[in-house]
Design a protein around this motif. Structure first.
Motif, short mmCIF file in Angstrom:
data_model
loop_
_atom_site.label_atom_id
_atom_site.label_comp_id
_atom_site.label_asym_id
_atom_site.label_seq_id
_atom_site.Cartn_x
_atom_site.Cartn_y
_atom_site.Cartn_z
N MET A 43 1.41 5.68 8.73
CA MET A 43 1.60 4.25 8.54
C MET A 43 3.03 3.83 8.87
O MET A 43 3.27 2.77 9.45
CB MET A 43 1.25 3.86 7.11
N LYS A 44 3.98 4.68 8.53
CA LYS A 44 5.38 4.40 8.86
C LYS A 44 5.56 4.24 10.36
O LYS A 44 6.23 3.32 10.83
CB LYS A 44 6.26 5.54 8.34
N TYR A 72 1.28 8.43 4.78
CA TYR A 72 2.53 7.65 4.78
C TYR A 72 3.21 7.73 6.14
O TYR A 72 3.65 6.72 6.69
CB TYR A 72 3.47 8.18 3.68
N PHE A 92 10.28 -2.08 3.45
CA PHE A 92 9.97 -0.94 4.32
C PHE A 92 11.22 -0.12 4.59
O PHE A 92 11.22 1.11 4.49
CB PHE A 92 9.36 -1.46 5.62
N GLU A 118 13.17 8.20 1.88
CA GLU A 118 11.95 9.02 1.93
C GLU A 118 12.21 10.51 1.69
O GLU A 118 11.34 11.22 1.20
CB GLU A 118 11.23 8.82 3.27
N TYR A 123 0.84 -1.21 0.00
CA TYR A 123 0.00 0.00 0.00
C TYR A 123 0.87 1.26 0.00
O TYR A 123 0.60 2.22 -0.73
CB TYR A 123 -0.91 -0.05 1.22
N MET A 124 1.92 1.24 0.82
CA MET A 124 2.84 2.38 0.85
C MET A 124 3.53 2.56 -0.49
O MET A 124 3.58 3.66 -1.04
CB MET A 124 3.90 2.17 1.94
N GLU A 125 4.07 1.46 -1.00
CA GLU A 125 4.90 1.51 -2.20
C GLU A 125 4.11 1.92 -3.44
O GLU A 125 4.57 2.72 -4.26
CB GLU A 125 5.56 0.15 -2.42
N LEU A 131 0.71 5.25 -1.55
CA LEU A 131 1.06 6.44 -0.78
C LEU A 131 2.21 7.21 -1.42
O LEU A 131 2.19 8.45 -1.43
CB LEU A 131 1.41 6.05 0.66
#
Length: 318
Positions: free
Chosen positions: A267-268, A264, A307, A314, A250-252, A255
């Motif tokens: 969630m991180k 992001y 992750f 980031e 989902y992040m990759e 977001l």
């Protein structure tokens, strides 16, 4: 598992062809049913180091029994797993860092290409051909075509269809410069979608994750559906809280490219608490992450690697 492979290989290499074929025919189903043990591996580095030897030995065995469906299924699953879990994970770090010479991308393409070739060898044994699947996709009859030849109650059929489709989808994402394979991605999706339709919880949410990737990786003009992908992935996260690969996907895929920085960062923070070493601790390797289900071990080991690659880069992403 690896010791068993090498012991079997040594025995077969030293015996005649007829004995080899007989032994492979008897033992391949047992080896196939035991292949899930690799998925229970919680040490990503050990999986990276140990898997190639097993795959190469399986290829040697296949030379003696080239139509053996169990061996073809093992190679499809194995090369897809290695291409995704190892090569594509290492490539993610290269991609996010904008590396000039991404060697891991080439390795991912090579191994996923092998998986796709073995997958279609298996599917052809079942009556599904590459051209037949492409043609049925044009006629919007892919699901009927697949159901006609594969058994949704047969785990080997489900796994091989899913991992063939996954290898195909990942290849299309890696080779966006190749319009032929990009144009075929809907056929790849049909294999995945058949499995997800028949067994929605297949691989504890991985099936739904790949559906999300499909809808997020394509532009809206070519069938991309980001809102639907978000819904699919959020439902998968709710149903499979122990599978940390889903939120990382989902992040990759959502977001980052859609620049949802606030979500992001929330969630991180939540994910960092679930990994043994939080992102701000410079990623010093700690104890392997314990999973709620042993079948999630490899997923979560991969999730931790991906992750860390995301968080490490980031500052360049937002």
């Amino acid at each position: 598992m690896i010791k068993l492979f090498f012991a079997l290989g040594s025995y077969l290499i030293l015996n005649g062809c007829s004995i080899q074929r007989l032994a492979i025919g008897q033992l391949a189903p047992a080896l196939s049913s035991a292949s899930h043990k690799l998925q229970e591996e919680k040490n990503w580095d050990l999986f990276k180091a140990g898997t190639p030897g097993s795959l190469q030995l399986t290829e040697v065995l296949l030379e003696t029994a080239p139509d053996n469906e169990d061996l073809l299924a093992m190679l499809t699953k194995g090369y897809t797993a290695y291409g995704f879990v190892v090569n594509d994970t290492e490539y993610l770090g290269e991609k996010l860092a904008d590396a000039d010479n991404p060697v891991h991308r080439r390795r991912a393409v090579q191994n996923l290409g092998k998986a796709l070739a073995y997958g279609f060898r298996y599917l052809s044994e079942k009556g599904i051909t590459y051209n037949g699947l492409l043609e049925s996709s044009k006629n919007n009859s892919s699901m009927d075509y697949i159901r006609e030849h594969l058994d949704s109650d047969e785990l080997t059929d489900l796994e091989t269809a899913f991992f063939t489709g996954t290898a195909w989808l990942l290849l299309a994402n890696l080779r966006k410069d190749n319009m032929v394979i990009v144009s075929q991605v809907s056929s790849a999706f049909e294999l995945i979608n058949w499995v997800c339709t028949e067994k929605p919880d297949f691989q504890m949410g991985l099936c739904q994750s790949m559906k999300g990737v499909y809808y997020l990786a394509r532009p809206k003009a070519l069938g991309g559906k980001p809102a639907l992908a978000v819904k699919i992935l959020k439902n998968a996260m709710a149903k499979n809280p122990g599978n940390l690969m889903i939120p990382v996907v989902y992040m990759e895929w959502y977001l980052l490219p859609f620049e949802r920085e606030a979500e992001y960062r929330r969630m991180k923070l939540g994910l960092s608490k679930k990994f043994k070493k939080a992102a701000f601790e410079h990623f010093i390797p700690g104890e392997p992450l314990d999973s709620s289900n042993d079948m999630l071990n490899l997923f979560n080991a991969m999730a931790e690697k991906r992750f860390h690659a995301i968080v490490r880069n980031e500052s360049e992403l937002f």
